[in-house]
Design an enzyme around this catalytic site. Structure first.
Site, PDB file in Angstrom:
ATOM      1  N   GLN A 171       1.682   3.829  -3.106  1.00 23.05           N
ATOM      2  CA  GLN A 171       0.839   4.682  -2.289  1.00 23.05           C
ATOM      3  C   GLN A 171       0.385   3.962  -1.019  1.00 23.05           C
ATOM      4  OE1 GLN A 171       0.589   7.757  -2.791  1.00 23.05           O
ATOM      5  NE2 GLN A 171      -0.753   8.181  -1.055  1.00 23.05           N
ATOM      6  N   GLU A 172       0.150   2.665  -1.103  1.00 18.43           N
ATOM      7  CA  GLU A 172      -0.353   1.915   0.037  1.00 18.43           C
ATOM      8  C   GLU A 172       0.681   1.756   1.143  1.00 18.43           C
ATOM      9  OE1 GLU A 172      -3.091   0.720   1.139  1.00 18.43           O
ATOM     10  OE2 GLU A 172      -4.478   0.872  -0.530  1.00 18.43           O
TER      11      GLU A 172
END
Length: 656
Positions: free
Chosen positions: A502-503
């Site tokens: 996600q990052e």
């Protein structure tokens, strides 16, 4: 001139960079010249990159920078030379905006059918304006659909709205005031000014005063209120609600506004008051919403009404609010799931239970947060879907020889990531010529994975409809390093992978707009603090882009955050994204009840963090299924969220 093609014997991504080093540097210089709108420099540089893989980009930058002065012949030669490319379509979109501004409808209508992406809402509004100018048709509904969804002030939709207000005031004027309301409640004064300028130019001068001090404006109206100004009163109340929902609730409940505003206007204002109270996690937010009619509220108000009702246990408010949502919103997995859960609250009603199960079955799969929760409500666990049939040699070759994919990978490889991503997305889009079905998307994703362009691998694989390749969607680069480090400090490697995905989408040199760097997107101050905590005595700021250092610091910080939140994965994910101070306040004060973490996550006030927490936990569950080969539970990872136990000591209060 014929359309440009790339060599089928040597795809762009496979060409040696050394042989193109000089041309590459000129292309990079042209990208900077384009950003600076240095037209003379672009013209001088273009001949030096003829024949380069990224020549279409160079030619686009040159012509886009001087489109206002370019002649029709030169523009058409560009379209012909780069026919079928992303650059052709992007320039055509810019030309259409120019033609719309100039009201050159003959040329506009000739060019528009050739525009393949058709994703620019201002262009769509110019199409609607052209139709209205030609036939007088009242297409307010379609203009509204595009205009109200835009965050910022634009030219095309505003121009269409202005003409419709002149010719069809009964239907178009409410649309403009609604646009103004949305601008005011989202703190966008330019949007408000543009919309009010269309319907009431004489009122524009009052908007700044309303924006700066709505209470004063409302008090000044005590002796001079006229029905024609009630729209401005609504804007003032909305602005007051944005600043202080409690104060706005007191103001709108006064008799003069009860009698002088319409039910629709008052309901909208109550919707804003409830929304702002809900975003502050106020327990009386559902009461504010109850003062208005849900059928008169905006879809964003309704979403926050459901969130507030869930958080405070007001289940009877959930179903009417979801029922009032527009159909597209109502059918999103989020609201399908909560509608089903609300139906299951109706004890003893067989029909409601059957309907709830039908709703859950309609979304249950392993692809997303609420889809996974729906599976668990149906008694299922999250497992790895059956792997699709292997790609054929022909499918791989079609991707390998795709000119757009080649240009995209080459651009990304040489540092032009934004340009490469746009071209990749265009080339894989089913709605444009040369777009891809599921098998084509799997082949394109496979190509990106093999060249370790992980974000395109993931995003492309996620777009398949009827088939899912989990190994593409949830790749595990640097597996040995991540699993070894996770085991060393006692972290679940699935959680680490879920967060990295996600990052950064595994982009090694990723850098955010606020300065976070690397795989785990660590801020400079956080990196320095964490390095000291975990004993990296030789750490220097530039080390954060080193893979192993980034993993060590990112996992070290995540472990410290997780421990400070008593092992709660949702709270730790929120802290990693928004800083630890905010989730400490979001978990509630002493004495507040425990709530399902799914309800807590849905009530996170920040849109980005709310989405982040849900995706990290969903990712984590899928990675766990891949790593262990065993069925998994998202609910078990979510748990419950509530105030910190007063009997346990606070830890991690110095976390940055």
């Amino acid at each position: 001139m014929g359309a440009i093609t790339l060599s089928t014997s040597a795809p762009a991504y496979a060409q040696t960079r050394d042989s193109n080093a000089r041309a590459d540097s000129i292309v990079l210089e042209m990208a900077q010249s384009y950003k600076a709108r240095d037209r003379k420099r672009l013209i001088a540089q273009l001949p030096q990159v003829r024949g380069h893989v990224l020549e279409p980009w160079a030619a686009y930058w040159d012509l886009s920078a001087r489109l206002d002065e370019a002649g029709p012949t030169e523009i058409q030669e560009f379209f012909s030379r780069y026919s079928g490319s992303y650059q052709e379509d992007r320039l055509r979109a810019e030309l259409l905006l120019k033609l719309g501004r100039n009201r050159d409808w003959a040329t506009f209508n000739r060019e528009y059918p050739l525009y393949r992406m058709n994703d620019d809402k201002s262009v769509r509004c110019y199409v609607l304006l052209s139709e209205h100018m030609a036939s007088g048709v009242d297409n307010t509904v379609l203009v509204k659909e595009n205009w109200l969804s835009l965050k910022d002030a634009d030219e095309g939709c505003a121009a269409a709205a202005e003409e419709l207000v002149k010719d069809h005031p009964a239907s178009a004027t409410p649309m403009a005031w609604q646009r103004a309301r949305l601008g005011m409640e989202n703190d966008r004064l330019r949007v408000v000014t543009q919309a009010v300028g269309i319907v009431s130019p004489s009122s524009v001068a009052k908007l700044n005063a309303i924006y700066l001090n709505p209470g004063k404006y409302l008090n000044d109206k005590l002796t001079a209120f006229q029905p024609k100004t009630r729209e401005l009163v609504s804007l003032a109340l909305i602005r007051q609600a944005y600043l202080d929902p409690t104060e706005a609730a007191v103001e709108i409940d006064k008799l003069r506004w009860k009698t002088q505003l319409t039910d629709e206007e008052r309901s909208w204002v109550w919707g804003v008051i409830g929304k702002r109270a809900a975003q502050k996690l106020a327990n009386d937010a559902p009461d504010y919403f109850a003062h208005g009619q849900v059928t008169a509220m905006h879809e964003d108000h309704l979403a926050w009404l459901v969130r507030a009702a869930l958080r405070t246990g007001r289940w009877p408010q959930v179903l009417p609010a979801i029922a009032a949502m527009p159909e597209m919103q109502r059918n999103e997995p989020t609201w399908v799931y909560w509608r089903a859960r609300a139906l299951l609250q109706q004890k003893g009603t067989d029909g409601a239970r059957a309907h709830a199960l039908q709703l859950l079955e309609s979304i249950a799969n392993s692809r997303g947060f609420y889809e996974q929760l729906a599976m668990e409500e149906l008694g299922q666990r999250i497992t790895v879907p059956t792997k699709p049939l292997p790609l054929t040699a022909e499918e791989r070759e079609a991707a390998r020889l795709n000119p757009g994919l080649n240009r995209a990978l080459y651009a990304i490889n040489m540092g032009l990531r934004a340009e490469g991503v746009r071209e990749w997305n265009y080339s894989t889009n089913l709605h444009v010529r040369g777009g891809m079905d599921d098998r084509g998307l799997l082949a394109a994703a496979d190509m990106a994975c093999r060249y370790e362009v992980w974000d395109r691998c993931i995003n492309t694989s996620e777009r398949t409809k009827s088939t899912v390749d989990f190994e593409q969607r949830f790749p595990m680069p640097y597996k040995a390093a991540v699993i070894a480090r996770s085991a060393q400090i006692g972290l679940d490697p699935a959680y680490v992978y879920g967060l990295i995905r996600q990052e950064s989408r595994f982009i090694m040199d990723a850098k955010s707009g606020v300065g976070a760097s690397g795989l785990m997107q660590v801020m400079p101050a956080t990196a320095k603090w964490t390095a000291k905590k975990i004993g990296l005595a030789t750490f220097q700021p530039h080390h954060i882009t080193d893979r192993d250092t980034n993993i060590a610091i990112g996992t070290g910080y995540l472990k410290l955050v997780l421990d400070s939140f008593d092992g709660s994965m949702p709270l730790a994910a929120a802290a990693y994204n928004a800083g630890p101070g905010r989730p400490r306040s979001w978990r509630g004060q002493t004495g507040a009840p425990l709530v399902e973490a799914a309800i807590w996550a849905e009530n996170v006030p920040f849109n980005e963090t709310r989405d982040y927490v849900k995706k990290v936990l969903s990712n984590t569950t899928n990675y766990a299924a891949l790593i262990t080969g065993q069925p998994q539970s998202l609910k078990a990872r979510l748990g419950l969220v509530g105030p910190k136990d007063a009997t346990t000591p606070d830890t991690g209060l110095d976390l940055p």
